[in-house]
Write a protein that holds these residues in place. Structure first.
Motif, PDB file in Angstrom:
ATOM      1  N   ASP A  72      67.541  40.712 -33.135  1.00 56.96           N
ATOM      2  CA  ASP A  72      66.487  41.716 -32.996  1.00 56.96           C
ATOM      3  C   ASP A  72      65.842  41.577 -31.620  1.00 56.96           C
ATOM      4  OD1 ASP A  72      64.533  43.587 -33.251  1.00 56.96           O
ATOM      5  OD2 ASP A  72      63.475  42.624 -34.914  1.00 56.96           O
ATOM      6  N   ALA A  91      55.833  43.982 -24.527  1.00 59.84           N
ATOM      7  CA  ALA A  91      55.011  43.061 -25.306  1.00 59.84           C
ATOM      8  C   ALA A  91      54.215  42.144 -24.383  1.00 59.84           C
ATOM      9  CB  ALA A  91      55.889  42.233 -26.232  1.00 59.84           C
ATOM     10  N   VAL A 142      57.770  49.493 -40.055  1.00 60.66           N
ATOM     11  CA  VAL A 142      58.267  48.717 -38.920  1.00 60.66           C
ATOM     12  C   VAL A 142      59.317  47.696 -39.328  1.00 60.66           C
ATOM     13  CG1 VAL A 142      56.479  46.934 -39.053  1.00 60.66           C
ATOM     14  CG2 VAL A 142      57.511  47.493 -36.831  1.00 60.66           C
ATOM     15  N   ASP A 145      59.563  51.711 -29.214  1.00 60.23           N
ATOM     16  CA  ASP A 145      60.946  52.102 -28.948  1.00 60.23           C
ATOM     17  C   ASP A 145      61.364  52.978 -30.123  1.00 60.23           C
ATOM     18  OD1 ASP A 145      63.620  50.966 -27.272  1.00 60.23           O
ATOM     19  OD2 ASP A 145      64.032  51.716 -29.290  1.00 60.23           O
ATOM     20  N   SER A 190      62.990  52.307 -34.227  1.00 61.33           N
ATOM     21  CA  SER A 190      62.324  52.102 -35.521  1.00 61.33           C
ATOM     22  C   SER A 190      62.023  53.427 -36.204  1.00 61.33           C
ATOM     23  CB  SER A 190      61.032  51.312 -35.330  1.00 61.33           C
ATOM     24  OG  SER A 190      61.299  50.002 -34.920  1.00 61.33           O
ATOM     25  N   GLN A 223      58.011  43.294 -29.447  1.00 67.45           N
ATOM     26  CA  GLN A 223      57.364  44.608 -29.566  1.00 67.45           C
ATOM     27  C   GLN A 223      57.054  44.928 -31.024  1.00 67.45           C
ATOM     28  OE1 GLN A 223      59.944  43.924 -27.560  1.00 67.45           O
ATOM     29  NE2 GLN A 223      60.084  45.346 -25.827  1.00 67.45           N
ATOM     30  N   ARG A 224      57.938  44.553 -31.914  1.00 71.43           N
ATOM     31  CA  ARG A 224      57.750  44.827 -33.343  1.00 71.43           C
ATOM     32  C   ARG A 224      56.492  44.134 -33.859  1.00 71.43           C
ATOM     33  NH1 ARG A 224      61.755  46.633 -36.616  1.00 71.43           N
ATOM     34  NH2 ARG A 224      63.346  45.991 -35.111  1.00 71.43           N
ATOM     35  N   LEU A 247      64.009  43.513 -30.107  1.00 70.53           N
ATOM     36  CA  LEU A 247      62.696  44.150 -30.050  1.00 70.53           C
ATOM     37  C   LEU A 247      61.637  43.407 -30.859  1.00 70.53           C
ATOM     38  CD1 LEU A 247      63.689  47.917 -30.355  1.00 70.53           C
ATOM     39  CD2 LEU A 247      62.837  46.748 -28.322  1.00 70.53           C
ATOM     40  N   ASP A 289      56.076  52.625 -34.098  1.00 70.68           N
ATOM     41  CA  ASP A 289      56.390  51.376 -34.775  1.00 70.68           C
ATOM     42  C   ASP A 289      56.676  50.224 -33.820  1.00 70.68           C
ATOM     43  OD1 ASP A 289      55.981  52.469 -37.288  1.00 70.68           O
ATOM     44  OD2 ASP A 289      58.012  53.249 -37.388  1.00 70.68           O
ATOM     45  N   THR A 290      57.545  50.416 -32.826  1.00 68.90           N
ATOM     46  CA  THR A 290      57.889  49.327 -31.920  1.00 68.90           C
ATOM     47  C   THR A 290      57.799  49.716 -30.455  1.00 68.90           C
ATOM     48  OG1 THR A 290      60.242  49.907 -31.939  1.00 68.90           O
ATOM     49  CG2 THR A 290      59.497  48.309 -33.586  1.00 68.90           C
ATOM     50  N   ASN A 330      53.006  45.766 -33.961  1.00 69.92           N
ATOM     51  CA  ASN A 330      52.714  46.862 -34.887  1.00 69.92           C
ATOM     52  C   ASN A 330      51.526  46.501 -35.778  1.00 69.92           C
ATOM     53  OD1 ASN A 330      53.137  48.315 -37.658  1.00 69.92           O
ATOM     54  ND2 ASN A 330      54.299  49.491 -36.145  1.00 69.92           N
TER      55      ASN A 330
END
Length: 507
Positions: free
Chosen positions: A159, A82, A135, A412, A415, A164-165, A161, A409-410, A168
């Motif tokens: 969370d 991110a 997501v 990673d 998701s 990164q989420r 992530l 989505d992330t 999206n």
């Protein structure tokens, strides 16, 4: 849809002819903006028409992202990490909370100013949307403005992530005017990117204009004329004749004809798979799913349909996720395949796919032949993706071939695993609901350490493959089309979120 092999390779389908007419009608913008160099409007052919009227909560959000219209609080770099976007900075506050500072000076396309309240409103609307964006299928977030420039985001469970989420496209930040009654959302004129969506003409075309008040580097092209052209050969022909500057997803069959100067292939995180309906019909029986898995010959697909421009199936995660092969374990809990004599007694199955990716109908024909050789009786259904998504998600097909970006989505795969294979997954075409799978995915989602999470994700992959809910077919390589001698700044993004940028221009 069924599109035959002969139709797919036709020299100039009607869709191409329509494209030539439409681009001729819109080319007047070139003369009005100087015609040459970075002052010329871009002409772009996209494969997928809007499926949800440009709603940011489905796949249309990716289209808006690829056209540089929408932005989130964060963005992803090449490594999936991110980086600042509409948030200038952030920090974690305990296990379940993060604090983001919104960027100063960012302005929406309608002239209103970005602030913490706008960010919180957009994230809250996404959380409440129905259906929920993919997501958010494995998390619940609450966003609250704290002053003019600070947003606190808390999640039901830890969370790691979340930054990164938030990159999206479905979590893009829009102005207040974007949100209408009944949960409707209109991003046209209400986002923050280098280009604003000025007009959307259904599934036919869209017009974008430069956002001169953009907080970052000003776009070098004054605007973009977009045509949605599902036929891949039509996109390739339009590129060849210079009726478009950029054509996404050039068909494999056209790549060698166009030549290296017009096609640009690069690794992807996309896996093409055969989703089997575990909820009803023939494939509710795991022995029949195992028989279908044994029938599929991935090498024949990679070498024949994809002409060597794809990799044979290795699992859910292919070469575009380079760490996966080192951590992969064998599938667990597989059922013994039904004998051909038992398979032959089953009712006819419906095998479906979509025409927007021209290799998929041809792959469906090969898979149909492989299944019939095993004893299955198969009916094939092929249509435009926008006409099929709702039925696929509702479990109306016995088998569905799709191309799925496992990092979309992330950045990673957790998701993707959650949305596609868990009981509450919002993109669960296989209708899979298995406690061991849910437990394995939940464990992966809970881990903050990258190495530990990756190992847990591969354990989840093994559990999913053990159900035979999805049979991996091939791992794609992306082929985007543009003339490298005259078009600059096209993004070749393995995660598919970026295509046009502020730097994309002709000349």
């Amino acid at each position: 849809m069924p599109q035959t092999h002969r139709l797919r390779r036709a020299a100039l389908p009607l869709a191409a002819a329509a494209l030539l007419v439409s681009t001729a009608c819109t080319s007047s913008g070139d003369s009005g903006s100087g015609g040459a160099g970075g002052d010329r409007r871009l002409k772009v052919a996209l494969a997928f028409p809007p499926a949800q009227a440009m709603s940011p909560y489905g796949d249309d959000a990716v289209t808006l992202s690829r056209l540089a219209v929408v932005e989130g609080l964060t963005r992803l770099d090449r490594n999936g990490e991110a980086r600042p976007a509409l948030a200038a900075s952030w920090k974690r506050d305990g296990d379940r909370a993060w604090v983001f500072t919104v960027r100063e000076g960012a302005v929406f396309h309608d002239g209103t100013k970005l602030d913490a309240a706008a960010a919180a409103r957009s994230l809250t609307a996404a959380q409440k949307a129905s259906p929920k964006p993919r997501v958010l299928s494995d998390t619940t977030l609450t966003a609250t403005a704290e002053g003019a420039d600070t947003v606190r985001i808390t999640t039901k469970d830890p969370d790691p992530l979340l930054p990164q989420r938030l990159a999206n496209p479905s979590l893009s930040i829009l102005s207040a005017a974007a949100y209408g009654d009944g949960g409707t959302v209109d991003p046209a004129g209400h986002a923050t990117g280098p280009f604003t969506l000025a007009k959307a003409n259904g599934a036919v075309s869209a017009t974008l204009e430069r956002h001169d008040a953009y907080w970052g580097a000003k776009a070098k092209a004054p605007g973009i004329d977009v045509r949605f052209v599902a036929d891949g050969t039509a996109r390739a022909n339009a590129l060849r004749t210079k009726d478009v500057d950029v054509a996404e997803y050039v068909p494999v069959s056209q790549a060698s004809l166009l030549g290296d100067g017009l096609v640009h292939a690069f690794p992807s995180a996309r896996t093409n798979g055969l989703s089997l309906n575990t909820g009803r019909g023939v494939f509710a029986d795991p022995a029949m799913r195992a028989a279908a898995r044994e029938a599929v010959d991935s090498a024949a697909l990679a070498d024949g349909v994809y002409e060597g421009r794809a990799d044979t199936a290795r699992g859910l995660l292919g070469p575009g996720v380079p760490w996966a092969s080192k951590l992969r374990t064998a599938p667990t809990g597989r059922t013994k395949a039904a004998a051909p004599a038992e398979v032959a007694k089953t009712p006819r199955i419906v095998l479906a796919t979509y025409s927007n990716r021209p290799e998929l109908p041809e792959a469906a024909t090969v898979v149909q032949q492989q299944l019939e050789k095993r004893g299955f009786t198969v009916k094939q259904v092929v249509r435009d993706y926008a006409q099929m998504e709702a039925d696929a998600l509702a479990g109306k097909y016995d088998a569905f071939i799709q191309a799925r970006n496992t990092l979309l989505d992330t950045a990673d795969p957790v998701s993707y695993l959650a949305s596609d294979f868990t009981c509450d997954g919002s993109f669960n075409i296989s209708q899979l609901c298995a406690r061991p799978v849910d437990a394995a995915v939940d464990k992966a989602a809970s881990l903050a350490g990258t190495d530990a999470r990756h190992r847990a994700e591969m354990a989840a992959e093994a559990a999913i493959l053990g159900t035979d809910a999805l049979v991996p077919l091939v791992h794609e390589r992306f082929v985007q089309g543009y003339d490298e001698t005259r078009v600059r700044g096209v993004a070749l993004d393995p995660m598919e979120r970026t295509l046009i940028t502020a730097d994309t221009r002709v000349g």
